[in-house]
Motif scaffolding. Structure first.
Motif, short mmCIF file in Angstrom:
data_model
loop_
_atom_site.label_atom_id
_atom_site.label_comp_id
_atom_site.label_asym_id
_atom_site.label_seq_id
_atom_site.Cartn_x
_atom_site.Cartn_y
_atom_site.Cartn_z
N LEU A 1 23.53 -95.67 -52.82
CA LEU A 1 22.48 -94.70 -53.12
C LEU A 1 21.23 -95.00 -52.29
O LEU A 1 20.54 -94.08 -51.83
CB LEU A 1 22.14 -94.70 -54.61
CG LEU A 1 23.28 -94.25 -55.55
CD1 LEU A 1 22.77 -94.13 -56.98
CD2 LEU A 1 23.90 -92.94 -55.12
N GLY A 2 20.97 -96.29 -52.08
CA GLY A 2 19.81 -96.69 -51.27
C GLY A 2 19.95 -96.16 -49.84
O GLY A 2 19.01 -95.57 -49.28
N ALA A 3 21.13 -96.35 -49.26
CA ALA A 3 21.35 -95.89 -47.88
C ALA A 3 21.22 -94.37 -47.80
O ALA A 3 20.62 -93.84 -46.86
CB ALA A 3 22.73 -96.34 -47.39
N ALA A 4 21.74 -93.68 -48.80
CA ALA A 4 21.66 -92.21 -48.79
C ALA A 4 20.21 -91.74 -48.94
O ALA A 4 19.83 -90.71 -48.39
CB ALA A 4 22.55 -91.63 -49.89
N SER A 5 19.41 -92.53 -49.65
CA SER A 5 17.98 -92.17 -49.78
C SER A 5 17.27 -92.34 -48.44
O SER A 5 16.48 -91.49 -48.04
CB SER A 5 17.29 -93.05 -50.82
OG SER A 5 17.92 -92.92 -52.05
N VAL A 6 17.58 -93.45 -47.78
CA VAL A 6 16.95 -93.71 -46.48
C VAL A 6 17.29 -92.58 -45.51
O VAL A 6 16.44 -92.11 -44.75
CB VAL A 6 17.41 -95.08 -45.92
CG1 VAL A 6 16.95 -95.26 -44.48
CG2 VAL A 6 16.89 -96.20 -46.81
N GLU A 7 18.52 -92.11 -45.57
CA GLU A 7 18.93 -91.01 -44.67
C GLU A 7 18.35 -89.67 -45.09
O GLU A 7 18.56 -88.67 -44.40
CB GLU A 7 20.45 -90.88 -44.67
CG GLU A 7 21.14 -91.94 -43.86
CD GLU A 7 22.64 -91.89 -44.06
OE1 GLU A 7 23.19 -90.79 -44.28
OE2 GLU A 7 23.26 -92.97 -44.04
N GLY A 8 17.71 -89.63 -46.24
CA GLY A 8 17.08 -88.38 -46.68
C GLY A 8 17.99 -87.47 -47.49
O GLY A 8 17.59 -86.35 -47.84
N LEU A 9 19.21 -87.93 -47.80
CA LEU A 9 20.11 -87.08 -48.60
C LEU A 9 19.61 -86.98 -50.03
O LEU A 9 19.70 -85.93 -50.66
CB LEU A 9 21.53 -87.66 -48.61
CG LEU A 9 22.37 -87.52 -47.35
CD1 LEU A 9 23.75 -88.15 -47.56
CD2 LEU A 9 22.52 -86.05 -46.99
N ILE A 10 19.10 -88.12 -50.55
CA ILE A 10 18.64 -88.15 -51.93
C ILE A 10 17.12 -88.21 -51.93
O ILE A 10 16.53 -89.03 -51.22
CB ILE A 10 19.19 -89.40 -52.66
CG1 ILE A 10 20.71 -89.41 -52.64
CG2 ILE A 10 18.67 -89.48 -54.07
CD1 ILE A 10 21.32 -90.69 -53.20
N LYS A 11 16.48 -87.35 -52.73
CA LYS A 11 15.01 -87.34 -52.78
C LYS A 11 14.46 -88.16 -53.93
O LYS A 11 13.32 -88.60 -53.91
CB LYS A 11 14.50 -85.90 -52.90
CG LYS A 11 14.93 -85.01 -51.76
CD LYS A 11 14.35 -85.49 -50.43
CE LYS A 11 14.90 -84.69 -49.26
NZ LYS A 11 14.61 -85.31 -47.97
N ASP A 12 15.25 -88.31 -54.98
CA ASP A 12 14.80 -89.12 -56.12
C ASP A 12 16.05 -89.50 -56.92
O ASP A 12 17.06 -88.80 -56.85
CB ASP A 12 13.82 -88.32 -56.99
CG ASP A 12 13.08 -89.22 -57.99
OD1 ASP A 12 13.18 -90.46 -57.87
OD2 ASP A 12 12.41 -88.67 -58.89
N ALA A 13 15.97 -90.59 -57.67
CA ALA A 13 17.14 -91.03 -58.43
C ALA A 13 16.71 -91.74 -59.69
O ALA A 13 15.72 -92.47 -59.69
CB ALA A 13 17.99 -91.98 -57.58
N VAL A 14 17.45 -91.49 -60.77
CA VAL A 14 17.29 -92.29 -61.98
C VAL A 14 18.62 -92.97 -62.22
O VAL A 14 19.64 -92.29 -62.44
CB VAL A 14 16.95 -91.39 -63.19
CG1 VAL A 14 16.97 -92.20 -64.48
CG2 VAL A 14 15.60 -90.74 -63.00
N ILE A 15 18.64 -94.29 -62.13
CA ILE A 15 19.90 -95.02 -62.35
C ILE A 15 19.89 -95.53 -63.78
O ILE A 15 18.92 -96.18 -64.20
CB ILE A 15 20.05 -96.19 -61.35
CG1 ILE A 15 20.05 -95.65 -59.91
CG2 ILE A 15 21.32 -96.99 -61.63
CD1 ILE A 15 20.25 -96.70 -58.83
N ALA A 16 20.95 -95.23 -64.53
CA ALA A 16 20.99 -95.64 -65.93
C ALA A 16 20.98 -97.16 -66.03
O ALA A 16 21.65 -97.85 -65.27
CB ALA A 16 22.24 -95.08 -66.60
N THR A 17 20.20 -97.66 -67.01
CA THR A 17 20.06 -99.10 -67.15
C THR A 17 20.87 -99.66 -68.32
O THR A 17 20.90 -100.85 -68.54
CB THR A 17 18.57 -99.46 -67.37
OG1 THR A 17 18.09 -98.61 -68.43
CG2 THR A 17 17.76 -99.21 -66.12
#
Ligand code: FAD
Ligand code: ZN
Length: 469
Positions: A303-319
């Motif tokens: 998910l981190g890599a996809a964010s860097v590439e701009g695919l993901i704009k925001d994320a909430v990962i369940a804890t």
């Protein structure tokens, strides 16, 4: 009435219901179909089902099988003639056996899906079928509609999860096909003929189902994206990076999620307001066989890599598990929020994944142009190429105006689906809702073969009359 006396003699007076007691079984979940019936029958065993069917066959009485009555195509609702009986499987609800070493479970048709999931879990196994209606839909209904849901990407739909069946034929015989084998090439696959047949060929009374190892850990995240193309790209990346560990990939239009939190204010909007306004969300799930730590590291890296590439704009990962359940709950509440907003015109379509972004863009624009005031509700199982593409009324339109255009709206949507090589029903089946549409979109030779199968297995046409064909 003599007919009813004979039915009462088979199941007992208390289980031949009429009048107000039968009423809930005569209305479908969406409130679109209301039928009438001679009686609602509630047998408890396969032998009782067989005796009821034999009797109805002798008398030429139509039979509408019913499980949890959560179907979305009117398949479990009788017609208005009042000539047929509704046969509920709800009392056939025993878990007959669990064989953990063989990864199989044998259950009766009236078992509620959630109870089967729990029985599997108690044996340290997973039964993966998962639907928003799992608290009330039954295994028999799941098989009869070849139900899909949110785990198909990894485990397949109900057809893939079934090893064997027990069926009462339209003549009232019992086919004992409850084998728990992975391989069996002894002739035509009768199991696959009954699965997805929507009660039109016979009555499923029990099934042998596949179980799987319980995952060691699950990771869930809700993501915000600015285009559907980004969601498709992210799916390809998640498939490549997670392989078989990718167990869920649900696409949700931003306004769908907003409708959920507005309709059910007790549910919290998980994303920050700025990104919650983005047009698309994805609910992604990874199931890992190693450990929580391993799962989290894998999940965050991708998910981190996809964010860097701009695919993901925001994320909430369940804890936590509860947090993950809350995210899934939002997704599963979409049909309920839709229902609360009134009747919509539902399309559960399948398309090649590569065609989805273009379809959503072009069809949405065409609908807005041709049908002023409609609202398009898009969500679904992007990983399976299956979208719920529903057309609802906007604030300035009333329900009658929407329903008056139903046939034209269907034609616009389905012609485009058809042209792209898609299916007009990926999940909910044909029932009475799409029966008239099937000849337009199904291959003529396939239709003719289906009619021959129907004539061979149910020559009197008593099984779920007026449905599917
Ligand atoms: P019913 O509605 O009672 O019957 C459905 C059909 O099966 C009818 O044609 C009926 O005659 C036949 N039938 C029922 N039992 C038998 C039997 N024992 N033998 C032969 N025929 C039988 N569906 C999906 O595929 N994926 C989803 O994600 C999904 N989500 C849903 C979410 C919500 C909130 C709701 C309300 C529905 C959803 N559905 C979904 C649709 C529905 O839940 C499924 O079609 C389910 O499989 C129906 O099961 P049921 O027991 O309620 O069947
Ligand atoms: Zn669905």
């Amino acid at each position: 009435m003599e007919v009813l006396d004979a039915l009462r003699a088979i199941v007992g007076d208390a289980h031949v219901l009429m009048g107000a007691e039968a009423e809930p079984a005569l209305l479908d979940w969406r409130g679109r179909y209301r039928g009438r019936a001679l009686a609602l029958l509630r047998p408890e065993t396969n032998a009782e089902v067989a005796a009821l069917v034999s009797h109805c066959a002798r008398q030429g009485i139509g039979i509408v099988p019913q499980g949890g009555n959560t179907g979305l195509n009117g398949g479990a609702t009788p017609d208005a003639s009042g000539a047929a009986v509704v046969l509920s499987l709800a009392r056939l609800k025993r878990i007959r056996s669990v064989d953990a070493a063989n990864d199989s479970i044998v259950v009766e048709a009236g078992c509620v899906l959630q109870d089967v999931q729990r029985a599997a879990q108690a044996a340290g196994r997973l039964f993966p079928l998962s639907l928003g209606s799992e608290g009330s839909c039954t295994i028999g209904g799941n098989l009869a509609t070849n139900a899909g849901g949110t785990q198909v990407l990894r485990y397949g739909s109900m057809r893939e999860l079934c090893l064997g069946l027990e069926v009462v034929t339209a003549q009232g015989e019992i086919w004992h096909g409850l084998r728990t084998l992975r391989k069996d090439n002894t002739g035509y696959d009768l199991r696959d003929i009954y699965i997805g047949s929507e009660g039109t060929l016979g009555i499923i009374t029990a099934a042998a189902l596949k179980l799987f190892p319980l995952p060691a850990a699950r990771m869930t995240a809700l993501l915000a994206l600015d285009s559907i193309e980004a969601a498709v790209d992210l799916l390809a990346r998640a498939r490549a990076d997670f392989g078989a560990a990718l167990t869920g990939f649900e696409l949700i239009a931003g306004d769908c999620l907003r409708a959920v939190t507005q309709t059910f204010p007790q549910l919290q909007a998980p994303l920050a307001s700025a990104t919650a306004a983005l047009p698309w969300h994805v609910l992604i799930e990874l199931s890992d066989s190693e450990s929580e730590q391993h799962a989290r590291a894998r999940f965050e890296a991708v998910l981190g890599a996809a964010s860097v590439e701009g695919l993901i704009k925001d994320a909430v990962i369940a804890t936590s598990i509860a947090h993950s359940q809350a995210l899934w709950h939002l997704r599963e509440s979409i049909p309920l929020a839709e229902k609360a907003a009134g009747i919509s015109i539902k399309h559960d379509i399948a398309l090649p994944i590569s065609a989805i972004a273009g379809f959503v863009r072009d069809t949405g624009a065409a609908l807005q142009t041709s049908f002023l005031g409609v609202r398009v509700v898009v969500f679904g199982h992007l990983g399976d190429g299956n979208l719920h593409y529903n057309v609802a009324r906007g604030a300035d339109m009333d329900e009658a105006a929407l329903l008056a255009r139903e046939a034209d709206i269907n034609a616009l949507v389905y012609e485009r689906v058809h042209a792209l090589g898609g299916s007009i029903s990926a999940e909910h089946g044909i029932g009475q809702l799409k029966r008239e549409l099937l000849p337009r979109y199904q291959d003529p030779v396939a239709l003719s073969l289906m009619r021959q199968i129907k004539a061979a297995l149910d020559p009197q046409g008593i099984m779920n009359p007026g449905k599917l064909l």
